[in-house]
Design an enzyme around this catalytic site. Structure first.
Site, PDB file in Angstrom:
ATOM      1  N   GLY A 180       0.879  -1.165   0.000  1.00 53.96           N
ATOM      2  CA  GLY A 180       0.000   0.000   0.000  1.00 53.96           C
ATOM      3  C   GLY A 180       0.907   1.202   0.000  1.00 53.96           C
ATOM      4  O   GLY A 180       1.881   1.238  -0.747  1.00 53.96           O
ATOM      5  N   GLU A 181       0.641   2.148   0.857  1.00 56.41           N
ATOM      6  CA  GLU A 181       1.509   3.318   0.982  1.00 56.41           C
ATOM      7  C   GLU A 181       2.007   3.344   2.425  1.00 56.41           C
ATOM      8  O   GLU A 181       1.204   3.492   3.353  1.00 56.41           O
ATOM      9  CB  GLU A 181       0.696   4.565   0.625  1.00 56.41           C
ATOM     10  CG  GLU A 181       1.519   5.746   0.202  1.00 56.41           C
ATOM     11  CD  GLU A 181       2.415   5.461  -1.005  1.00 56.41           C
ATOM     12  OE1 GLU A 181       2.004   4.741  -1.924  1.00 56.41           O
ATOM     13  OE2 GLU A 181       3.557   5.961  -0.999  1.00 56.41           O
ATOM     14  N   SER A 182       3.316   3.153   2.590  1.00 57.11           N
ATOM     15  CA  SER A 182       3.848   3.000   3.953  1.00 57.11           C
ATOM     16  C   SER A 182       3.532   4.201   4.840  1.00 57.11           C
ATOM     17  O   SER A 182       3.215   4.049   6.024  1.00 57.11           O
ATOM     18  CB  SER A 182       5.353   2.749   3.904  1.00 57.11           C
ATOM     19  OG  SER A 182       6.007   3.723   3.122  1.00 57.11           O
TER      20      SER A 182
ATOM     21  N   CYS B 246       6.241  -5.244   0.521  1.00 59.67           N
ATOM     22  CA  CYS B 246       6.365  -3.930  -0.116  1.00 59.67           C
ATOM     23  C   CYS B 246       6.279  -2.793   0.911  1.00 59.67           C
ATOM     24  O   CYS B 246       7.232  -2.579   1.642  1.00 59.67           O
ATOM     25  CB  CYS B 246       5.327  -3.821  -1.229  1.00 59.67           C
ATOM     26  SG  CYS B 246       5.789  -2.633  -2.482  1.00 59.67           S
TER      27      CYS B 246
ATOM     28  N   ARG C 192      12.615   3.701  -0.786  1.00 63.26           N
ATOM     29  CA  ARG C 192      11.242   3.673  -1.322  1.00 63.26           C
ATOM     30  C   ARG C 192      11.245   4.002  -2.808  1.00 63.26           C
ATOM     31  O   ARG C 192      12.069   4.779  -3.277  1.00 63.26           O
ATOM     32  CB  ARG C 192      10.363   4.702  -0.601  1.00 63.26           C
ATOM     33  CG  ARG C 192      10.166   4.393   0.855  1.00 63.26           C
ATOM     34  CD  ARG C 192       9.308   5.455   1.498  1.00 63.26           C
ATOM     35  NE  ARG C 192       7.953   5.456   0.940  1.00 63.26           N
ATOM     36  CZ  ARG C 192       7.099   6.459   1.093  1.00 63.26           C
ATOM     37  NH1 ARG C 192       7.457   7.541   1.745  1.00 63.26           N
ATOM     38  NH2 ARG C 192       5.891   6.378   0.593  1.00 63.26           N
TER      39      ARG C 192
ATOM     40  N   ILE D 136       5.453  -3.550  -7.504  1.00 58.11           N
ATOM     41  CA  ILE D 136       4.650  -2.360  -7.794  1.00 58.11           C
ATOM     42  C   ILE D 136       5.216  -1.179  -7.004  1.00 58.11           C
ATOM     43  O   ILE D 136       5.096  -1.132  -5.777  1.00 58.11           O
ATOM     44  CB  ILE D 136       3.172  -2.574  -7.398  1.00 58.11           C
ATOM     45  CG1 ILE D 136       2.597  -3.795  -8.121  1.00 58.11           C
ATOM     46  CG2 ILE D 136       2.346  -1.328  -7.713  1.00 58.11           C
ATOM     47  CD1 ILE D 136       1.223  -4.202  -7.632  1.00 58.11           C
TER      48      ILE D 136
ATOM     49  N   HIS E 167       4.892  -8.766  -4.243  1.00 58.51           N
ATOM     50  CA  HIS E 167       3.523  -9.038  -3.764  1.00 58.51           C
ATOM     51  C   HIS E 167       3.067 -10.455  -4.105  1.00 58.51           C
ATOM     52  O   HIS E 167       2.339 -10.641  -5.082  1.00 58.51           O
ATOM     53  CB  HIS E 167       2.539  -8.081  -4.451  1.00 58.51           C
ATOM     54  CG  HIS E 167       2.686  -6.656  -4.059  1.00 58.51           C
ATOM     55  ND1 HIS E 167       1.877  -6.056  -3.111  1.00 58.51           N
ATOM     56  CD2 HIS E 167       3.543  -5.701  -4.477  1.00 58.51           C
ATOM     57  CE1 HIS E 167       2.232  -4.801  -2.969  1.00 58.51           C
ATOM     58  NE2 HIS E 167       3.235  -4.551  -3.786  1.00 58.51           N
TER      59      HIS E 167
ATOM     60  N   GLU F 180       0.736 -12.027  -2.877  1.00 52.78           N
ATOM     61  CA  GLU F 180      -0.741 -12.098  -2.770  1.00 52.78           C
ATOM     62  C   GLU F 180      -1.417 -11.752  -4.100  1.00 52.78           C
ATOM     63  O   GLU F 180      -2.603 -11.978  -4.265  1.00 52.78           O
ATOM     64  CB  GLU F 180      -1.251 -11.177  -1.647  1.00 52.78           C
ATOM     65  CG  GLU F 180      -1.309  -9.694  -1.960  1.00 52.78           C
ATOM     66  CD  GLU F 180       0.051  -8.999  -1.919  1.00 52.78           C
ATOM     67  OE1 GLU F 180       1.084  -9.676  -1.767  1.00 52.78           O
ATOM     68  OE2 GLU F 180       0.066  -7.757  -2.054  1.00 52.78           O
TER      69      GLU F 180
HETATM   70  N1  GLN Z   1       5.573   2.912  -2.910  1.00 49.81           N
HETATM   71  C1  GLN Z   1       4.972   2.430  -1.692  1.00 49.81           C
HETATM   72  C2  GLN Z   1       5.629   3.043  -0.464  1.00 49.81           C
HETATM   73  O1  GLN Z   1       6.617   3.688  -0.613  1.00 49.81           O
HETATM   74  C3  GLN Z   1       5.042   0.930  -1.609  1.00 49.81           C
HETATM   75  C4  GLN Z   1       4.352   0.315  -2.791  1.00 49.81           C
HETATM   76  C5  GLN Z   1       3.619  -0.946  -2.513  1.00 49.81           C
HETATM   77  O2  GLN Z   1       3.399  -1.326  -1.346  1.00 49.81           O
HETATM   78  N2  GLN Z   1       3.163  -1.578  -3.553  1.00 49.81           N
HETATM   79  O3  GLN Z   1       5.160   2.904   0.605  1.00 49.81           O
END
Ligand code: GLN
Length: 189
Positions: free
Chosen positions: A49-51, A81, A107, A136, A172, A174
């Site tokens: 997701g987005e950390s 990720c 990142r 991703i 990923h 999943e």
């Molecule tokens: N770009 C996201 C981050 O920096 C990580 C991407 C992902 O979890 N697919 O948190």
């Protein structure tokens, strides 16, 4: 009843992890949304997701301290990720979130727009067969030290690390039909 494996369900690829766990025998997948949900887990997945967003939501929902305590007490955790970023002791250019793993991550290391790709990797530490990996906007691991063990690399970049009960993958599993890595993590729990 099987092992209770949680998936942090605040943001990111939550449903996909729950579905992959549900395809395994002897696993009870648990969506984790509150500090209370963190109790009685045999293991926890921190999804992609987005950390920064996941970290902010953990603080807003008052889960940051309970999560830190559970990790410190030895609960197995697998970060995919963004989840990998959350577990790193060092992040390029920003402070760490849950500094438990002896690694430095960068990142969006492959670039923001064109940074998504597939690779089939041999990861003997996790699966006897090659693993289909989806990246991703992934981080990579710039270096590891101490107790961290490198499990996989792509083009000389570290993309999977294990440290005791903690596992981190830049990709990923999943998002593929292959449950090998989920199965390997459940075996760690
Ligand atoms: N770009 C996201 C981050 O920096 C990580 C991407 C992902 O979890 N697919 O948190």
């Amino acid at each position: 009843m099987g092992k209770r494996i949680g998936v942090l369900a605040l943001q990111g690829s939550v449903e996909e992890h729950l579905a992959a766990l549900a395809r395994l025998d002897g696993v009870a997948p648990v969506p984790v949304r509150t500090a209370r949900d963190l109790k009685r887990l045999d293991g926890l997945i921190l999804p992609g997701g987005e950390s920064t967003t996941i970290s902010l939501l953990l603080r807003i929902f008052e889960m940051a301290e309970p999560l830190t305590r559970r990790i410190a007490s030895g609960m197995p955790v697998w970060g995919t990720c963004a989840g990998m970023i959350l577990l790193a002791k060092e992040i390029d250019g920003e402070p760490p979130h849950y500094p438990f793993m002896d690694m430095r991550v960068r990142r969006n290391a492959y670039g923001r727009q064109l940074g998504s790709f597939h690779a089939t990797l041999s990861i003997p530490g996790l699966s006897a067969d090659p693993v289909a990996c989806v990246f991703i906007r992934a981080p990579w691991v710039e270096k590891v030290w101490g107790e961290a063990e490198i499990l996989a690399e792509v083009d000389g970049r570290i993309v999977a690390v294990r440290q005791g009960a903690l596992l981190a993958t830049a990709f990923h599993p999943e998002l593929t039909a292959d449950e090998a890595v989920h199965s390997a993590f459940v075996a760690m729990c």
